[in-house]
Design a protein around this motif. Structure first.
Motif, PDB file in Angstrom:
ATOM      1  N   GLY A   1       0.695  -1.161   0.101  1.00  0.00           N
ATOM      2  CA  GLY A   1       0.161   0.020   0.022  1.00  0.00           C
ATOM      3  C   GLY A   1       0.809   1.298  -0.095  1.00  0.00           C
ATOM      4  O   GLY A   1       0.500   2.177  -0.488  1.00  0.00           O
ATOM      5  N   VAL A   2       1.835   1.194   0.480  1.00  0.00           N
ATOM      6  CA  VAL A   2       2.813   2.385   0.862  1.00  0.00           C
ATOM      7  C   VAL A   2       3.369   2.830  -0.835  1.00  0.00           C
ATOM      8  O   VAL A   2       3.389   3.974  -0.974  1.00  0.00           O
ATOM      9  CB  VAL A   2       4.040   2.318   1.622  1.00  0.00           C
ATOM     10  CG1 VAL A   2       4.907   3.414   1.832  1.00  0.00           C
ATOM     11  CG2 VAL A   2       3.585   1.888   2.902  1.00  0.00           C
TER      12      VAL A   2
ATOM     13  N   LEU B   1       7.189   2.779   8.270  1.00  0.00           N
ATOM     14  CA  LEU B   1       5.934   2.560   7.258  1.00  0.00           C
ATOM     15  C   LEU B   1       5.262   4.117   7.646  1.00  0.00           C
ATOM     16  O   LEU B   1       4.849   4.356   6.377  1.00  0.00           O
ATOM     17  CB  LEU B   1       5.232   1.516   7.735  1.00  0.00           C
ATOM     18  CG  LEU B   1       5.800   0.040   7.479  1.00  0.00           C
ATOM     19  CD1 LEU B   1       4.806  -0.961   8.005  1.00  0.00           C
ATOM     20  CD2 LEU B   1       5.758  -0.059   5.987  1.00  0.00           C
ATOM     21  N   ILE B   2       5.141   4.568   8.698  1.00  0.00           N
ATOM     22  CA  ILE B   2       4.385   5.711   8.927  1.00  0.00           C
ATOM     23  C   ILE B   2       5.047   6.669   8.064  1.00  0.00           C
ATOM     24  O   ILE B   2       4.482   7.482   7.098  1.00  0.00           O
ATOM     25  CB  ILE B   2       4.649   6.253  10.390  1.00  0.00           C
ATOM     26  CG1 ILE B   2       3.706   5.282  11.187  1.00  0.00           C
ATOM     27  CG2 ILE B   2       3.840   7.557  10.627  1.00  0.00           C
ATOM     28  CD1 ILE B   2       3.891   5.346  12.762  1.00  0.00           C
ATOM     29  N   TYR B   3       6.346   7.026   8.094  1.00  0.00           N
ATOM     30  CA  TYR B   3       7.004   8.222   7.632  1.00  0.00           C
ATOM     31  C   TYR B   3       7.305   7.943   6.010  1.00  0.00           C
ATOM     32  O   TYR B   3       7.050   8.913   5.183  1.00  0.00           O
ATOM     33  CB  TYR B   3       8.382   8.358   8.006  1.00  0.00           C
ATOM     34  CG  TYR B   3       8.545   8.869   9.561  1.00  0.00           C
ATOM     35  CD1 TYR B   3       7.851  10.149   9.589  1.00  0.00           C
ATOM     36  CD2 TYR B   3       9.051   8.159  10.470  1.00  0.00           C
ATOM     37  CE1 TYR B   3       7.644  10.641  10.780  1.00  0.00           C
ATOM     38  CE2 TYR B   3       8.892   8.782  11.675  1.00  0.00           C
ATOM     39  CZ  TYR B   3       8.221   9.990  12.081  1.00  0.00           C
ATOM     40  OH  TYR B   3       8.312  10.237  13.190  1.00  0.00           O
ATOM     41  N   GLU B   4       7.364   6.716   5.297  1.00  0.00           N
ATOM     42  CA  GLU B   4       7.146   6.273   4.083  1.00  0.00           C
ATOM     43  C   GLU B   4       5.849   6.805   3.484  1.00  0.00           C
ATOM     44  O   GLU B   4       5.556   7.360   2.276  1.00  0.00           O
ATOM     45  CB  GLU B   4       7.843   4.817   3.814  1.00  0.00           C
ATOM     46  CG  GLU B   4       8.907   4.610   3.862  1.00  0.00           C
ATOM     47  CD  GLU B   4       9.832   5.476   2.785  1.00  0.00           C
ATOM     48  OE1 GLU B   4       9.573   5.562   1.705  1.00  0.00           O
ATOM     49  OE2 GLU B   4      10.870   5.948   3.187  1.00  0.00           O
ATOM     50  N   SER B   5       4.831   6.409   4.388  1.00  0.00           N
ATOM     51  CA  SER B   5       3.355   6.591   3.771  1.00  0.00           C
ATOM     52  C   SER B   5       3.115   8.328   3.832  1.00  0.00           C
ATOM     53  O   SER B   5       2.642   8.583   2.853  1.00  0.00           O
ATOM     54  CB  SER B   5       2.495   6.225   4.940  1.00  0.00           C
ATOM     55  OG  SER B   5       2.541   4.605   5.158  1.00  0.00           O
ATOM     56  N   LEU B   6       3.751   9.017   4.835  1.00  0.00           N
ATOM     57  CA  LEU B   6       3.519  10.463   4.730  1.00  0.00           C
ATOM     58  C   LEU B   6       4.123  10.819   3.597  1.00  0.00           C
ATOM     59  O   LEU B   6       3.829  11.816   2.709  1.00  0.00           O
ATOM     60  CB  LEU B   6       3.803  10.892   6.082  1.00  0.00           C
ATOM     61  CG  LEU B   6       3.102  10.586   7.165  1.00  0.00           C
ATOM     62  CD1 LEU B   6       3.414  11.154   8.377  1.00  0.00           C
ATOM     63  CD2 LEU B   6       1.632  11.005   6.899  1.00  0.00           C
TER      64      LEU B   6
END
Length: 212
Positions: free
Chosen positions: A66-67, A93-98
């Motif tokens: 999803g990222v 995962l949080i920072y890659e998503s943002l």
């Protein structure tokens, strides 16, 4: 935008969770169309995906995750609001998503009211669940800003001795240089860190991660 024009999609391969989300989305009067895909690839190849206003993306999909898909959507259809769904609260995962354009990161266990999520996003807001918000804030507190101030190796060495309480004279003796040389470096340190005395220097050096 009229409520009947709002289109929301979900890319999710967990059948039970997907059905739960779909049932809730379909019950929201403001939403005029709900679509779902079980993989990033099936979404990417479907033209209906390009007409969405909001897309919920599961992170752990079978092939393309999803990222990565969020990044591709941002490049092709940047107007689509992307919200990540995950069982993991990994900082990476949080920072890659943002970084890839997501405006929300929600732990599935903390997803309480999808109607509120949709309403917040349509009003221009972002969504981060409490656990994720805590991790983001905590990471900012721990961030090392030391590289932004670009002290030379000699300036860093002098700073280390000064915060131990040594006078300029003692620092000069320790480093086997003149007091004038140390004073010159201290002046540069104060200027770079924008401080005016030793107390401010120690506090600023601690805050930005310059101390061991």
């Amino acid at each position: 935008m009229k409520s009947s024009e709002i289109k929301v999609g979900i890319v999710e391969n967990d059948e039970s969770f997907k059905n739960q989300i779909l049932k809730t989305l379909e019950s929201i009067p403001e939403i005029g169309g709900v679509f779902h895909w079980e993989s990033a690839e099936s979404f990417w190849e479907d033209e209906k995906g390009r007409a969405l206003d909001i897309i919920f993306l599961d992170i752990m999909l079978s092939e393309m995750n999803g990222v990565e898909l969020a990044g591709k959507i941002s490049a092709r259809d940047p107007e689509i609001s992307k919200i990540m769904l995950s069982n993991m609260n990994s900082d990476e995962l949080i920072y890659e998503s943002l970084k890839n354009g997501a405006i929300g990161y929600i732990l599935k266990s903390e997803l309480k009211d999808i109607a509120d999520v949709v309403d917040t996003v349509l009003k221009g807001g972002a969504i981060i669940t409490p656990t994720i918000a805590f991790r983001v804030l905590n990471s900012f507190k721990q961030k090392d800003y030391s590289g932004e101030f670009k002290l030379t190796p000699k300036e860093k060495q002098i700073l280390d001795e000064m915060v131990k309480g040594k006078t300029i004279g003692r620092v000069a003796e320790f480093l086997k240089v003149s007091k004038y040389t140390v004073q010159h470096h201290v002046k540069n340190i104060y200027k770079k860190l924008n401080v005016h005395n030793r107390a401010e220097l120690v506090r600023k050096a601690s805050d930005i991660g310059l101390l061991p």
